[in-house]
Scaffold this motif. Structure first.
Motif, short mmCIF file in Angstrom:
data_model
loop_
_atom_site.label_atom_id
_atom_site.label_comp_id
_atom_site.label_asym_id
_atom_site.label_seq_id
_atom_site.Cartn_x
_atom_site.Cartn_y
_atom_site.Cartn_z
N UNK A 71 0.84 -1.21 0.00
CA UNK A 71 0.00 0.00 0.00
C UNK A 71 0.87 1.25 0.00
N UNK A 108 -7.28 7.80 12.02
CA UNK A 108 -7.28 6.89 10.88
C UNK A 108 -6.38 5.72 11.24
N UNK A 109 -6.86 4.49 11.08
CA UNK A 109 -6.14 3.37 11.70
C UNK A 109 -4.96 2.79 10.92
N UNK A 110 -4.75 3.24 9.68
CA UNK A 110 -3.75 2.54 8.88
C UNK A 110 -2.69 3.47 8.29
N UNK A 125 -6.06 3.84 -0.97
CA UNK A 125 -7.30 3.68 -1.75
C UNK A 125 -7.81 5.03 -2.23
N UNK A 126 -7.79 6.02 -1.34
CA UNK A 126 -8.27 7.36 -1.69
C UNK A 126 -7.36 7.98 -2.73
N UNK A 129 -8.06 6.51 -6.04
CA UNK A 129 -9.32 7.03 -6.56
C UNK A 129 -9.12 8.44 -7.13
N UNK B 58 -14.78 6.73 3.95
CA UNK B 58 -13.88 5.68 4.42
C UNK B 58 -13.74 5.73 5.93
N UNK B 62 -13.97 2.85 8.77
CA UNK B 62 -12.92 2.49 9.73
C UNK B 62 -13.41 2.66 11.16
N UNK B 75 -6.29 -3.24 5.10
CA UNK B 75 -7.59 -3.38 4.47
C UNK B 75 -7.72 -2.39 3.31
N UNK B 76 -8.59 -2.74 2.37
CA UNK B 76 -8.90 -1.84 1.27
C UNK B 76 -10.37 -1.49 1.40
N UNK B 77 -10.69 -0.26 1.12
CA UNK B 77 -12.06 0.21 1.31
C UNK B 77 -12.57 0.85 0.03
N UNK B 78 -13.75 0.43 -0.37
CA UNK B 78 -14.41 1.03 -1.52
C UNK B 78 -15.83 1.41 -1.12
#
Lengths: 159, 84
Positions: A71, A108-110, A125-126, A129, B58, B62, B75-78
């Motif tokens: 990631x 934010x956890x990650x 992910x954001x 996008x 998102x 979470x 994890x991946x989030x959509x």
């Protein structure tokens, strides 16, 4: 009033350095939320300084030259696609206090976490996008950064 | 299909998400850790996301899964709002 706050902050720091369980910085300095290690690298103040250091700041695992997580690598690659090579990257694997502190700061956890102009934008992910829908080009433009993809498009049009 | 733990994890997370997003039209949870139960792909389509920025959407996920995420590797989030 301000002098009193400054004095209180110094006392708080001193206590932390002496290893007291003692008064948490958050009381002394009057800010809300839990204090992290009395002004350590994971404290709200320390994180705030880092996210404001540069228009583009990334908290990741590993480094841009050598990401240690898929990631985090995705974030580096996306920025590279846009020609963004000059940014601040912080390897949270090197600093457990920062690793936790940045998660507290953004709620934010990650990891990875991307900050543009001091503001948390999201994780990989954001960013993906935003890259796909053109938002990233726009956000970079607001920071005075011209995405390399715009030039790539121009080359296409010339052909 | 994969190890039992992966499927159990998917069901548990999907159930949690249905509770937290009662207006969701679609919820899909996929174990992407090869059945180890520590990395997931989460898809939620819900009216609750309308007009919200992606990072806000998102964050809703979470926060809904905050306890579970502590035990995950990643994890991946959509997320999206229903079309129309």
């Amino acid at each position: 009033m301000r002098a009193a706050l400054r004095a209180a902050w110094r006392i708080g720091t001193g206590a932390a350095l002496r290893g007291h369980a003692g008064r948490p910085l958050s009381q002394a300095a009057g800010d809300g939320g839990g204090a992290e290690g009395g002004g350590g690298s994971g404290s709200r103040e320390a994180v705030e300084r880092l996210v404001r250091e540069h228009p583009v700041v990334v908290f990741m695992k590993g480094s841009p030259a050598q990401p240690l997580c898929g990631f985090s690598n995705a974030v580096v690659q996306i920025l590279r696609l846009h020609g963004v090579e000059d940014y601040r990257a912080h390897d949270v694997l090197q600093d457990p206090d920062l690793r936790q502190g940045i998660k507290n700061y953004s709620n934010w956890p990650t990891i990875p976490q991307v900050y543009l102009n001091g503001e948390f934008v999201g994780g990989c992910d954001i960013l993906l996008q935003m890259h796909q829908n053109g938002d990233l080009v726009e956000e970079l433009k607001k920071l005075g950064i011209r995405s390399a993809l715009l030039d790539a498009e121009k080359d296409q049009e010339k052909k | 299909r994969g190890l039992a733990s992966g499927t159990d994890g998917e069901s548990r997370l999907a159930r949690l998400l249905r509770e937290k997003f009662p207006r969701a039209s679609t919820i899909k949870v996929v174990d992407i850790s090869g059945g180890c139960g520590d990395m997931y792909e989460i898809h939620v389509e819900s009216e609750e996301f309308r007009e919200k920025r992606p990072v806000q959407q998102h964050r809703m996920v979470t926060q809904a899964l905050s306890e579970e995420i502590k035990h995950m590797h990643g994890l991946r989030i959509f997320t999206s709002a229903p079309k129309g």
